[in-house]
Write a protein that holds these residues in place. Structure first.
Motif, PDB file in Angstrom:
ATOM      1  N   LEU A  84     -14.112   3.578  -1.811  1.00 41.82           N
ATOM      2  CA  LEU A  84     -14.077   2.914  -3.115  1.00 41.82           C
ATOM      3  C   LEU A  84     -12.640   2.762  -3.609  1.00 41.82           C
ATOM      4  CD1 LEU A  84     -15.411   1.684  -5.571  1.00 41.82           C
ATOM      5  CD2 LEU A  84     -15.752   3.995  -6.484  1.00 41.82           C
ATOM      6  N   ILE A  85     -11.822   3.790  -3.432  1.00 43.33           N
ATOM      7  CA  ILE A  85     -10.432   3.703  -3.854  1.00 43.33           C
ATOM      8  C   ILE A  85      -9.685   2.640  -3.054  1.00 43.33           C
ATOM      9  CG2 ILE A  85      -8.231   4.968  -3.771  1.00 43.33           C
ATOM     10  CD1 ILE A  85      -9.746   7.400  -4.821  1.00 43.33           C
ATOM     11  N   GLN A  86      -9.954   2.548  -1.771  1.00 43.89           N
ATOM     12  CA  GLN A  86      -9.330   1.499  -0.958  1.00 43.89           C
ATOM     13  C   GLN A  86      -9.750   0.120  -1.453  1.00 43.89           C
ATOM     14  OE1 GLN A  86     -10.523   2.557   3.016  1.00 43.89           O
ATOM     15  NE2 GLN A  86      -9.099   4.276   3.139  1.00 43.89           N
ATOM     16  N   LEU A 112      -1.408   6.952  -5.487  1.00 40.67           N
ATOM     17  CA  LEU A 112      -2.206   7.377  -6.639  1.00 40.67           C
ATOM     18  C   LEU A 112      -1.417   8.307  -7.560  1.00 40.67           C
ATOM     19  CD1 LEU A 112      -5.650   8.082  -4.901  1.00 40.67           C
ATOM     20  CD2 LEU A 112      -4.871   5.963  -5.965  1.00 40.67           C
ATOM     21  N   ALA A 113      -0.157   7.955  -7.826  1.00 42.36           N
ATOM     22  CA  ALA A 113       0.690   8.788  -8.687  1.00 42.36           C
ATOM     23  C   ALA A 113       0.075   8.891 -10.082  1.00 42.36           C
ATOM     24  CB  ALA A 113       2.095   8.199  -8.776  1.00 42.36           C
ATOM     25  N   GLY A 114      -0.286  10.091 -10.480  1.00 41.83           N
ATOM     26  CA  GLY A 114      -0.919  10.313 -11.773  1.00 41.83           C
ATOM     27  C   GLY A 114      -2.364   9.863 -11.837  1.00 41.83           C
ATOM     28  N   ILE A 211     -12.376   7.901 -12.286  1.00 39.49           N
ATOM     29  CA  ILE A 211     -11.408   7.454 -11.293  1.00 39.49           C
ATOM     30  C   ILE A 211     -10.365   6.630 -12.036  1.00 39.49           C
ATOM     31  CG2 ILE A 211     -11.012   6.027  -9.245  1.00 39.49           C
ATOM     32  CD1 ILE A 211     -13.872   6.645  -8.390  1.00 39.49           C
ATOM     33  N   ALA A 212      -9.083   6.975 -11.860  1.00 39.22           N
ATOM     34  CA  ALA A 212      -7.992   6.273 -12.534  1.00 39.22           C
ATOM     35  C   ALA A 212      -7.146   5.549 -11.499  1.00 39.22           C
ATOM     36  CB  ALA A 212      -7.144   7.257 -13.329  1.00 39.22           C
ATOM     37  N   MET A 213      -7.018   4.232 -11.662  1.00 41.83           N
ATOM     38  CA  MET A 213      -6.222   3.399 -10.766  1.00 41.83           C
ATOM     39  C   MET A 213      -5.155   2.672 -11.577  1.00 41.83           C
ATOM     40  SD  MET A 213      -7.870   4.044  -7.943  1.00 41.83           S
ATOM     41  CE  MET A 213      -7.113   2.859  -6.836  1.00 41.83           C
ATOM     42  N   TYR A 214      -3.928   2.639 -11.047  1.00 43.20           N
ATOM     43  CA  TYR A 214      -2.816   2.017 -11.752  1.00 43.20           C
ATOM     44  C   TYR A 214      -2.200   0.922 -10.877  1.00 43.20           C
ATOM     45  CZ  TYR A 214      -3.320   6.542 -14.067  1.00 43.20           C
ATOM     46  OH  TYR A 214      -3.823   7.662 -14.693  1.00 43.20           O
ATOM     47  N   TYR A 215      -1.705  -0.133 -11.536  1.00 42.64           N
ATOM     48  CA  TYR A 215      -1.172  -1.301 -10.836  1.00 42.64           C
ATOM     49  C   TYR A 215       0.187  -1.664 -11.415  1.00 42.64           C
ATOM     50  CZ  TYR A 215      -6.074  -1.344  -9.537  1.00 42.64           C
ATOM     51  OH  TYR A 215      -7.324  -0.966  -9.097  1.00 42.64           O
ATOM     52  N   TYR A 216       1.062  -2.170 -10.574  1.00 45.54           N
ATOM     53  CA  TYR A 216       2.473  -2.310 -10.889  1.00 45.54           C
ATOM     54  C   TYR A 216       2.986  -3.713 -10.581  1.00 45.54           C
ATOM     55  CZ  TYR A 216       2.176   2.786 -10.902  1.00 45.54           C
ATOM     56  OH  TYR A 216       1.816   4.081 -11.182  1.00 45.54           O
TER      57      TYR A 216
END
Length: 267
Positions: A84-86, A112-114, A211-216
């Motif tokens: 799921l994370i992928q 997955l920093a933080g 689940i926490a996902m961050y985008y840059y």
């Protein structure tokens, strides 16, 4: 990722097209809430893995600003959770987020920093804050948060609701319960104040999970640029103690060059 995820992608693409303008104009900052984000059976499998997992690899944070646990090592996660994370870090979701937010050139964070798995047990909380704004390893600017909740039959009065606050920190403008398969997406800037400050009081030792996902992106709009910083915790009205007020008074009397040096050492 299989498991019927393609049908969800078609629905999400339609959601992004229909809600782009509403997302940008949301109060107190650009955000949206989507229920039934992925197929229920996908998240059922993830939840079963998380519930059965041991404590190896988890980090505990317990101070005046937060009381929570986090796991960002995919090696310590089950296969369904990793899949799921992928997927959430993959091309299809990136394209959905770009269409929804209007932010192009989004880059996922494989480290997955933080982020990753978060848990709040009884008494757990996360104070209102603005997020760290720079991923040092990848040297990229943080732009989007995606939070996916894993809590079945969660009652709002149990605490752990995510709160979105105005820039003056006078009012909680929006509040969402962390319901199973609910996803909250929002822009991250130095003024996107959010958190779940009400401690968890769920019965039978139930745990609030997400689940926490961050985008840059490489760079950000000129009006959002600031020096790299860690999490900026904020006080809600009436929350600062006398000791905190005294500390802030001393800080106002300290030359900026000294406070900048202290902050750099802390970070």
């Amino acid at each position: 990722m299989n498991n019927g995820m393609e049908a969800d992608l078609e629905r999400l693409d339609a959601f992004a097209a229909a809600n782009r303008e509403a997302y940008d104009g949301a109060d107190p900052f650009p955000h949206t809430k989507i229920d039934n984000f992925v197929h229920r059976e996908v998240l059922e499998g993830v939840l079963a893995e998380v519930e059965a997992a041991d404590r190896e690899g988890w980090s505990d944070m317990d101070d005046r600003y937060q009381k929570k646990s986090a796991l960002n090592s995919t090696r310590q996660m089950g296969p369904k959770t990793r899949a799921l994370i992928q997927f959430l870090n993959g091309q299809e979701v990136i394209m959905f987020l770009e269409k929804l937010t209007g932010i192009e050139g989004l880059v996922p964070d494989p480290f997955l920093a933080g982020g990753g798995l978060h848990q709040l047990r009884q008494g757990g909380f996360l104070g209102v804050h603005a997020d760290f704004n720079f991923q040092k390893h990848m040297r990229l600017d943080r732009r989007i948060n995606l939070l996916l909740y894993l809590n079945k039959d969660w009652e709002e009065e149990w605490g752990g609701n995510i709160e979105l606050w105005d820039t003056s920190m006078k009012h909680c403008v929006k509040r969402y319960a962390p319901l199973f398969n609910r996803c909250v997406i929002f822009n991250t800037t130095d003024k996107s104040f959010h958190g779940n400050p009400q401690p968890v009081t769920a019965p039978d030792g139930r745990v609030r999970r997400s689940i926490a996902m961050y985008y840059y992106t490489n760079g950000r709009p000129e009006g959002e640029v600031s020096d790299a910083h860690m999490t900026l915790f904020q006080y809600r009205p009436g929350e600062a103690s006398a000791k905190d007020k005294a500390r802030r008074f001393v800080k106002r009397l300290t030359p900026p060059i000294v406070t900048d040096w202290i902050e750099s050492r802390r970070n």
